[in-house]
Design a protein around this motif. Structure first.
Motif, PDB file in Angstrom:
ATOM      1  N   ARG A  35      -2.957  23.896   9.728  1.00 19.06           N
ATOM      2  CA  ARG A  35      -1.580  23.467  10.023  1.00 19.06           C
ATOM      3  C   ARG A  35      -1.386  23.333  11.530  1.00 19.06           C
ATOM      4  NH1 ARG A  35       2.835  27.847   8.974  1.00 19.06           N
ATOM      5  NH2 ARG A  35       1.543  28.761  10.571  1.00 19.06           N
ATOM      6  N   ARG A  36      -1.813  24.336  12.270  1.00 16.53           N
ATOM      7  CA  ARG A  36      -1.655  24.317  13.728  1.00 16.53           C
ATOM      8  C   ARG A  36      -2.370  23.109  14.333  1.00 16.53           C
ATOM      9  NH1 ARG A  36      -4.494  28.560  15.002  1.00 16.53           N
ATOM     10  NH2 ARG A  36      -6.264  27.275  15.561  1.00 16.53           N
ATOM     11  N   ASP A  37      -3.612  22.850  13.881  1.00 19.73           N
ATOM     12  CA  ASP A  37      -4.370  21.715  14.401  1.00 19.73           C
ATOM     13  C   ASP A  37      -3.678  20.387  14.090  1.00 19.73           C
ATOM     14  OD1 ASP A  37      -6.247  23.546  15.278  1.00 19.73           O
ATOM     15  OD2 ASP A  37      -7.690  23.124  13.670  1.00 19.73           O
ATOM     16  N   ALA A  38      -3.155  20.261  12.871  1.00 22.09           N
ATOM     17  CA  ALA A  38      -2.484  19.024  12.479  1.00 22.09           C
ATOM     18  C   ALA A  38      -1.236  18.800  13.327  1.00 22.09           C
ATOM     19  CB  ALA A  38      -2.117  19.066  11.004  1.00 22.09           C
ATOM     20  N   ILE A  39      -0.460  19.840  13.521  1.00 24.29           N
ATOM     21  CA  ILE A  39       0.770  19.703  14.313  1.00 24.29           C
ATOM     22  C   ILE A  39       0.430  19.357  15.765  1.00 24.29           C
ATOM     23  CG2 ILE A  39       2.742  20.981  15.240  1.00 24.29           C
ATOM     24  CD1 ILE A  39       3.005  22.295  12.456  1.00 24.29           C
ATOM     25  N   GLU A  40      -0.642  19.946  16.292  1.00 27.01           N
ATOM     26  CA  GLU A  40      -1.051  19.616  17.660  1.00 27.01           C
ATOM     27  C   GLU A  40      -1.432  18.139  17.775  1.00 27.01           C
ATOM     28  OE1 GLU A  40      -4.162  22.337  18.805  1.00 27.01           O
ATOM     29  OE2 GLU A  40      -2.790  24.036  18.878  1.00 27.01           O
ATOM     30  N   LYS A  41      -2.119  17.619  16.751  1.00 27.23           N
ATOM     31  CA  LYS A  41      -2.484  16.197  16.772  1.00 27.23           C
ATOM     32  C   LYS A  41      -1.240  15.312  16.704  1.00 27.23           C
ATOM     33  CE  LYS A  41      -7.132  16.679  14.993  1.00 27.23           C
ATOM     34  NZ  LYS A  41      -8.107  16.339  13.969  1.00 27.23           N
ATOM     35  N   LYS A  74       3.294  12.311  22.221  1.00 25.38           N
ATOM     36  CA  LYS A  74       3.207  12.249  23.677  1.00 25.38           C
ATOM     37  C   LYS A  74       2.678  10.884  24.132  1.00 25.38           C
ATOM     38  CE  LYS A  74       1.708  15.054  27.557  1.00 25.38           C
ATOM     39  NZ  LYS A  74       1.004  16.267  27.971  1.00 25.38           N
ATOM     40  N   LYS A  75       1.753  10.302  23.354  1.00 27.28           N
ATOM     41  CA  LYS A  75       1.195   8.977  23.682  1.00 27.28           C
ATOM     42  C   LYS A  75       2.154   7.846  23.297  1.00 27.28           C
ATOM     43  CE  LYS A  75      -3.591  10.343  22.899  1.00 27.28           C
ATOM     44  NZ  LYS A  75      -4.759  10.144  22.009  1.00 27.28           N
ATOM     45  N   GLY A  76       3.217   8.203  22.576  1.00 27.42           N
ATOM     46  CA  GLY A  76       4.179   7.191  22.158  1.00 27.42           C
ATOM     47  C   GLY A  76       3.781   6.477  20.878  1.00 27.42           C
ATOM     48  N   GLU A  77       2.818   7.025  20.160  1.00 25.46           N
ATOM     49  CA  GLU A  77       2.355   6.401  18.918  1.00 25.46           C
ATOM     50  C   GLU A  77       3.307   6.654  17.748  1.00 25.46           C
ATOM     51  OE1 GLU A  77      -1.592   7.920  18.376  1.00 25.46           O
ATOM     52  OE2 GLU A  77      -2.387   6.847  20.116  1.00 25.46           O
ATOM     53  N   ILE A  78       4.054   7.758  17.822  1.00 28.09           N
ATOM     54  CA  ILE A  78       5.036   8.079  16.788  1.00 28.09           C
ATOM     55  C   ILE A  78       6.335   8.504  17.464  1.00 28.09           C
ATOM     56  CG2 ILE A  78       3.309   8.724  15.035  1.00 28.09           C
ATOM     57  CD1 ILE A  78       3.935  11.679  15.646  1.00 28.09           C
ATOM     58  N   THR A  79       7.426   8.437  16.699  1.00 25.60           N
ATOM     59  CA  THR A  79       8.736   8.819  17.240  1.00 25.60           C
ATOM     60  C   THR A  79       8.984  10.305  17.011  1.00 25.60           C
ATOM     61  OG1 THR A  79       9.914   8.426  15.165  1.00 25.60           O
ATOM     62  CG2 THR A  79       9.630   6.522  16.651  1.00 25.60           C
ATOM     63  N   GLU A  80      10.048  10.783  17.632  1.00 20.75           N
ATOM     64  CA  GLU A  80      10.450  12.190  17.455  1.00 20.75           C
ATOM     65  C   GLU A  80      10.773  12.472  15.988  1.00 20.75           C
ATOM     66  OE1 GLU A  80      11.081  16.070  18.551  1.00 20.75           O
ATOM     67  OE2 GLU A  80      10.494  14.494  19.962  1.00 20.75           O
ATOM     68  N   ASP A  81      11.448  11.522  15.337  1.00 21.61           N
ATOM     69  CA  ASP A  81      11.773  11.685  13.917  1.00 21.61           C
ATOM     70  C   ASP A  81      10.509  11.748  13.060  1.00 21.61           C
ATOM     71  OD1 ASP A  81      14.492  11.754  14.409  1.00 21.61           O
ATOM     72  OD2 ASP A  81      14.794   9.613  13.985  1.00 21.61           O
ATOM     73  N   ASP A  82       9.538  10.885  13.377  1.00 20.18           N
ATOM     74  CA  ASP A  82       8.260  10.918  12.651  1.00 20.18           C
ATOM     75  C   ASP A  82       7.591  12.284  12.828  1.00 20.18           C
ATOM     76  OD1 ASP A  82       8.551   8.287  11.815  1.00 20.18           O
ATOM     77  OD2 ASP A  82       7.332   7.472  13.462  1.00 20.18           O
ATOM     78  N   LEU A  83       7.608  12.793  14.044  1.00 15.83           N
ATOM     79  CA  LEU A  83       7.004  14.092  14.332  1.00 15.83           C
ATOM     80  C   LEU A  83       7.656  15.186  13.493  1.00 15.83           C
ATOM     81  CD1 LEU A  83       5.138  15.968  15.956  1.00 15.83           C
ATOM     82  CD2 LEU A  83       6.930  16.068  17.707  1.00 15.83           C
ATOM     83  N   LYS A  84       8.968  15.204  13.469  1.00 12.64           N
ATOM     84  CA  LYS A  84       9.689  16.229  12.693  1.00 12.64           C
ATOM     85  C   LYS A  84       9.364  16.113  11.205  1.00 12.64           C
ATOM     86  CE  LYS A  84      11.752  18.190  16.070  1.00 12.64           C
ATOM     87  NZ  LYS A  84      11.246  19.469  16.531  1.00 12.64           N
ATOM     88  N   ASP A  85       9.318  14.871  10.688  1.00  9.10           N
ATOM     89  CA  ASP A  85       8.983  14.668   9.273  1.00  9.10           C
ATOM     90  C   ASP A  85       7.565  15.154   8.966  1.00  9.10           C
ATOM     91  OD1 ASP A  85      11.472  13.567   8.790  1.00  9.10           O
ATOM     92  OD2 ASP A  85      10.762  11.477   8.894  1.00  9.10           O
ATOM     93  N   MET A  86       6.640  14.835   9.856  1.00 15.35           N
ATOM     94  CA  MET A  86       5.251  15.246   9.647  1.00 15.35           C
ATOM     95  C   MET A  86       5.112  16.766   9.715  1.00 15.35           C
ATOM     96  SD  MET A  86       3.218  12.372  11.793  1.00 15.35           S
ATOM     97  CE  MET A  86       3.220  10.664  11.315  1.00 15.35           C
ATOM     98  N   LYS A 145       7.396  18.907   8.992  1.00 17.16           N
ATOM     99  CA  LYS A 145       7.997  19.422   7.756  1.00 17.16           C
ATOM    100  C   LYS A 145       7.022  19.285   6.588  1.00 17.16           C
ATOM    101  CE  LYS A 145      11.852  18.742   4.614  1.00 17.16           C
ATOM    102  NZ  LYS A 145      12.558  17.667   3.964  1.00 17.16           N
ATOM    103  N   ASP A 146       6.374  18.109   6.481  1.00 13.42           N
ATOM    104  CA  ASP A 146       5.410  17.887   5.389  1.00 13.42           C
ATOM    105  C   ASP A 146       4.232  18.861   5.476  1.00 13.42           C
ATOM    106  OD1 ASP A 146       7.004  15.816   4.494  1.00 13.42           O
ATOM    107  OD2 ASP A 146       5.739  14.226   5.353  1.00 13.42           O
ATOM    108  N   VAL A 147       3.714  19.052   6.687  1.00 12.91           N
ATOM    109  CA  VAL A 147       2.584  19.970   6.872  1.00 12.91           C
ATOM    110  C   VAL A 147       3.006  21.394   6.519  1.00 12.91           C
ATOM    111  CG1 VAL A 147       1.070  21.004   8.609  1.00 12.91           C
ATOM    112  CG2 VAL A 147       1.378  18.537   8.557  1.00 12.91           C
ATOM    113  N   GLN A 148       4.216  21.781   6.908  1.00 16.33           N
ATOM    114  CA  GLN A 148       4.704  23.128   6.594  1.00 16.33           C
ATOM    115  C   GLN A 148       4.842  23.317   5.090  1.00 16.33           C
ATOM    116  OE1 GLN A 148       4.952  25.741   8.562  1.00 16.33           O
ATOM    117  NE2 GLN A 148       5.591  26.993   6.833  1.00 16.33           N
TER     118      GLN A 148
END
Length: 105
Positions: free
Chosen positions: A52-58, A64-76, A78-81
């Motif tokens: 889980r930690r590794d996935a969230i870090e990725k 940070k690279k701008g490949e995904i949005t803040e909302d995408d990050l939060k959704d991901m 949540k899914d990983v959790q």
């Protein structure tokens, strides 16, 4: 043929089938095995949390690279959790079942 190995089991071989006969578990051995089950379950949960930690870090690196949005990050996250909780629960259920099985005489 019949062999005895280190007093713990009997090995029988009739030319086609090998049979292993184990004696009944002692109370002390049952407790040792139950403790091992708990240790193995905890190791499995630690591994899942590490994944889980590794996935969230990725995901954060992608953000940070701008490949995904803040909302995408939060959704991901949540899914990983949710996946983490699902599999930790499965481990707990399997360990409890095995501990119960070992406790029965």
């Amino acid at each position: 043929f019949l062999w005895r190995t280190n007093g713990l089991k009997k090995i029988c071989f009739d030319g086609k089938v090998i049979r292993l006969a184990f004696p009944q578990l002692t109370e002390e051995r049952r407790k040792e095995l139950i403790k091992q089950v708990g240790t193995m379950a905890e190791q499995a949960k630690v591994s899942i949390r590490s994944i889980r930690r590794d996935a969230i870090e990725k995901y954060k690196a992608q953000k940070k690279k701008g490949e995904i949005t803040e909302d995408d990050l939060k959704d991901m996250e949540k899914d990983v959790q949710e996946l983490t909780e699902k599999y930790v629960k499965k481990i707990d259920d399997i360990a409890a079942k095995k501990e119960k099985e070992l406790s029965e005489v």
